[in-house]
Scaffold this motif. Sequence first.
Motif, PDB file in Angstrom:
ATOM      1  N   ARG A   1      17.735  49.454  90.684  1.00 57.19           N
ATOM      2  CA  ARG A   1      19.037  49.195  90.071  1.00 57.19           C
ATOM      3  C   ARG A   1      19.123  49.884  88.717  1.00 57.19           C
ATOM      4  O   ARG A   1      18.134  50.079  88.039  1.00 57.19           O
ATOM      5  N   GLY A   2      20.328  50.267  88.360  1.00 65.47           N
ATOM      6  CA  GLY A   2      20.545  50.950  87.096  1.00 65.47           C
ATOM      7  C   GLY A   2      20.408  52.460  87.188  1.00 65.47           C
ATOM      8  O   GLY A   2      20.541  53.156  86.191  1.00 65.47           O
ATOM      9  N   LEU A   3      20.164  52.967  88.389  1.00 68.93           N
ATOM     10  CA  LEU A   3      20.020  54.411  88.586  1.00 68.93           C
ATOM     11  C   LEU A   3      21.286  55.053  89.147  1.00 68.93           C
ATOM     12  O   LEU A   3      21.309  56.254  89.399  1.00 68.93           O
ATOM     13  N   GLY A   4      22.325  54.245  89.379  1.00 68.98           N
ATOM     14  CA  GLY A   4      23.538  54.777  90.010  1.00 68.98           C
ATOM     15  C   GLY A   4      23.309  55.119  91.471  1.00 68.98           C
ATOM     16  O   GLY A   4      24.005  55.955  92.035  1.00 68.98           O
ATOM     17  N   LEU A   5      22.330  54.456  92.086  1.00 71.77           N
ATOM     18  CA  LEU A   5      21.912  54.813  93.439  1.00 71.77           C
ATOM     19  C   LEU A   5      22.984  54.564  94.490  1.00 71.77           C
ATOM     20  O   LEU A   5      23.144  55.366  95.406  1.00 71.77           O
TER      21      LEU A   5
END
Length: 182
Positions: free
Chosen positions: A96-100
């Motif tokens: 999460r937080g990677l724009g995945l």
Amino acid sequence: MPRDSVQKDTAKPRTRTPLLRKPEATDGAAIWELIKSCKPLDENSMYCNLVQADHFADTCVVAELDGEIVGWVSGHMIPNENELFVWQVAVGSQARGLGLGKKMLMALIAREECAGATHLKTTITADNDASWGLFKSFAKAVGGALTDEPHFTRDDHFDGHHATEHMVTITLPETVALKAVA
């Protein structure tokens, strides 16, 4: 007296850039485990996820990080329509937080198998803020209009056991494939 020694770390360096690829049937169990860990996603049977990975690989995406499946998008082209339906988007806590989520959607619409899609559709309950955020961000990124309306209703379709699902429709501009690979 022994000399101090320094041991080199021979382990592979950990990467924060997930590998996006088509799923394989052998990914079914890992996909199922990922979905179970991503509340409030509806859990399907492991067999369902195996069939999705096997039969719908062209319209599904897995994301691997350090050899572990940390992301999943399941979808299919709607029969007799030029529309891509996205069933589930799952991103594990470690990614999460990677724009995945958006990266997986962009990779999906860039595929040759989805080239004829003029719209991306999905259903979202009114209270699923994470999904609304993802699909609004995706629509903005591709320059597409987003509309929604109640589709599968609590009383008519779910016998009162599930919240109404809103059909979200995002117009995919003709240039979307170029943006997706950029």
